[in-house]
Write an enzyme that holds these catalytic residues in place. Structure first.
Site, PDB file in Angstrom:
ATOM      1  N   TRP A  99       4.057 -11.853   2.560  1.00 26.45           N
ATOM      2  CA  TRP A  99       5.552 -11.808   2.545  1.00 26.45           C
ATOM      3  C   TRP A  99       6.237 -12.861   3.212  1.00 26.45           C
ATOM      4  CZ3 TRP A  99       6.945  -9.050  -1.616  1.00 26.45           C
ATOM      5  CH2 TRP A  99       6.067  -8.160  -2.032  1.00 26.45           C
ATOM      6  N   ASP A 173      12.010  -9.756   9.121  1.00 21.58           N
ATOM      7  CA  ASP A 173      11.611  -8.943   7.961  1.00 21.58           C
ATOM      8  C   ASP A 173      11.034  -7.535   8.764  1.00 21.58           C
ATOM      9  OD1 ASP A 173      10.578  -7.368   6.001  1.00 21.58           O
ATOM     10  OD2 ASP A 173       9.649  -9.200   4.992  1.00 21.58           O
ATOM     11  N   LYS A 197       9.664   1.614   2.392  1.00 20.85           N
ATOM     12  CA  LYS A 197       8.544   1.732   3.098  1.00 20.85           C
ATOM     13  C   LYS A 197       8.656   3.201   3.980  1.00 20.85           C
ATOM     14  CE  LYS A 197       6.721  -1.991   1.084  1.00 20.85           C
ATOM     15  NZ  LYS A 197       7.183  -3.202   1.382  1.00 20.85           N
TER      16      LYS A 197
HETATM   17  C1  LIG Z   1       7.355  -4.777   0.494  1.00 18.50           C
HETATM   18  C2  LIG Z   1       7.670  -5.637   1.440  1.00 18.50           C
HETATM   19  C3  LIG Z   1       8.677  -6.680   0.942  1.00 18.50           C
HETATM   20  C4  LIG Z   1       9.298  -6.736  -0.451  1.00 18.50           C
HETATM   21  O1  LIG Z   1      10.120  -5.716  -0.555  1.00 18.50           O
HETATM   22  P1  LIG Z   1      11.070  -5.739  -1.868  1.00 18.50           P
HETATM   23  O2  LIG Z   1      12.116  -4.717  -1.607  1.00 18.50           O
HETATM   24  O3  LIG Z   1      10.097  -5.412  -3.078  1.00 18.50           O
HETATM   25  O4  LIG Z   1      11.449  -7.040  -2.222  1.00 18.50           O
HETATM   26  C5  LIG Z   1       8.787  -7.738   1.776  1.00 18.50           C
HETATM   27  N1  LIG Z   1       8.597  -7.758   3.210  1.00 18.50           N
HETATM   28  C6  LIG Z   1       7.514  -6.925   3.518  1.00 18.50           C
HETATM   29  C7  LIG Z   1       7.063  -7.023   4.923  1.00 18.50           C
HETATM   30  C8  LIG Z   1       7.223  -5.702   2.745  1.00 18.50           C
HETATM   31  O5  LIG Z   1       6.490  -4.802   3.222  1.00 18.50           O
END
Ligand SMILES: *Cc1c(COP(=O)(O)O)cnc(C)c1O
Length: 362
Positions: A99, A173, A197
């Protein structure tokens, strides 16, 4: 049979939150209409958005000067909105997983995006510390929990980052560890993540943004990609993802009732401790992440080399015991148990028992 949901995302939500969401789909708070068919402009929905924002602020201790937004497009759209809004010439990224790498790749389209450090050569099994943050960068981007590799920035590593960043705006993030532990929001310019999540069903991203960092780039920003549009519109410039926002509000209420992030952190530490302890003492399995960088949310483990042939057999055994979603991501292999906020201690104990029973059998 009871199913234990260890999916990495979309993932487990509190049972009570799912039940209340289902009720609102049938009858939204006694109004005789489904939450699916009301206008977001109706007087019924505004309080939902307001409460979700307010609870995020309260639970995370968001200081004055920050705004909380709920936006479509997931975390992946934020990979591009961040540079669009903040990057004039140069940005810096800590590459700690798939990511993080995707976020970095997106920024490269906007100018000089520097990878300050990476553990890619070690298949992202640890969080590097040997780097400096270029002080002429417009921001420094980190990923606090690496969902796929099961590594997380510990409080000690975060404290080091707060020092290293100097005067550079920090962007994080936090898709997969938001609300799982306290965070010093005042250290960040932007915190964002996909909600699927720890917070809500897929379809919405949360963004916590310090207002005074916006409006400093010279490029034209398309309306929908400009954070200021969504600040002015109170996350309702266009139709927001109504149902995910409603569920997010319910999850936040649940977390507040639980005792907030400090209380859930305690339980998360207990859960992760139970599972890592089991793996560390296992005859068959071994953890993949370096100990000091282990994630409390995603626990990655593999069979020891001499037991590799048991891969499918253990997976089948665990599935028959109701363990759902424990297959590791293809880039790590083996197994991954995601034990987000909504997973209780009993669920983790069930997985631990499952591993013990399998070891007895082999
Ligand atoms: C799941 C995840 C993403 C992607 O998220 P989307 O909403 O599907 O774009 C980005 N960064 C991390 C750390 C993730 O766990």
């Amino acid at each position: 049979m009871k199913q234990y949901n260890f999916n990495a995302g979309p993932s487990i939500l509190p049972a009570e939150v799912i039940r209340k969401t289902a009720e609102a789909v049938l009858d939204f708070e006694g109004h005789g209409l489904s939450v699916l068919e009301i206008s977001h402009r109706a007087k019924y929905f505004q309080p939902v958005m307001d409460e979700a924002e307010q609870l995020m602020k309260e639970l995370l201790g968001v200081p004055e000067g920050y705004r909380v937004l709920f936006l479509g497009g997931g975390a992946s759209l934020q990979f591009c909105m961040v540079p669009y809004n903040l990057m004039e010439k140069k940005s810096a990224y800590l590459n700690t997983g798939v990511w993080a790498k995707k976020a970095l790749k997106e920024a490269k389209g906007f100018g000089e995006a520097v990878e300050v450090a990476t553990s890619a050569d070690a298949n992202y099994t640890f969080i590097p510390t040997d780097y400096e943050v270029p002080q002429d960068a417009d921001y420094f981007h980190i990923t606090t929990n690496n969902t796929i590799y099961g590594t997380e920035l510990s409080d000690a590593k975060l404290a080091d980052i707060y020092k290293k960043k100097g005067n550079v705006t920090l962007v994080a993030d936090m898709s997969s560890d938001i609300l799982s532990r306290p965070v010093d929001v005042s250290q960040y310019g932007i915190i964002y993540g996909g909600a699927q999540k720890n917070l809500a069903p897929a379809g919405v991203a949360f963004v916590i943004v310090r207002e005074d960092i916006l409006g400093k780039v010279s490029r034209h920003i398309p309306t929908m990609l400009d954070y200021r549009t969504h600040i002015e519109g109170g996350s309702m410039f266009n139709t927001p993802p109504v149902l995910p926002v409603y569920t997010a509000m319910l999850t936040l209420r649940w977390l507040k009732e639980f005792g907030g992030v400090a209380a859930i952190e305690k339980r998360n530490i207990e859960k992760a401790g139970l599972l890592y302890n089991c793996i560390d003492h296992s005859r068959l399995f071994v953890g993949t992440a370096r100990e000091e960088d282990r994630s409390r949310m995603n626990v990655c483990f593999v069979l020891k080399p001499e037991y590799q042939e048991l891969q499918d057999d253990f997976f089948k055994f665990a599935s028959e015991r109701g363990m759902v979603g424990i297959k590791g991501h293809r880039s790590v292999g083996g197994f991954r148990a995601s034990i987000y906020n909504a997973m209780d201690v009993e669920g983790v104990k069930a997985l631990v028992d499952c591993i013990h029973d399998y070891e007895k059998k082999i």
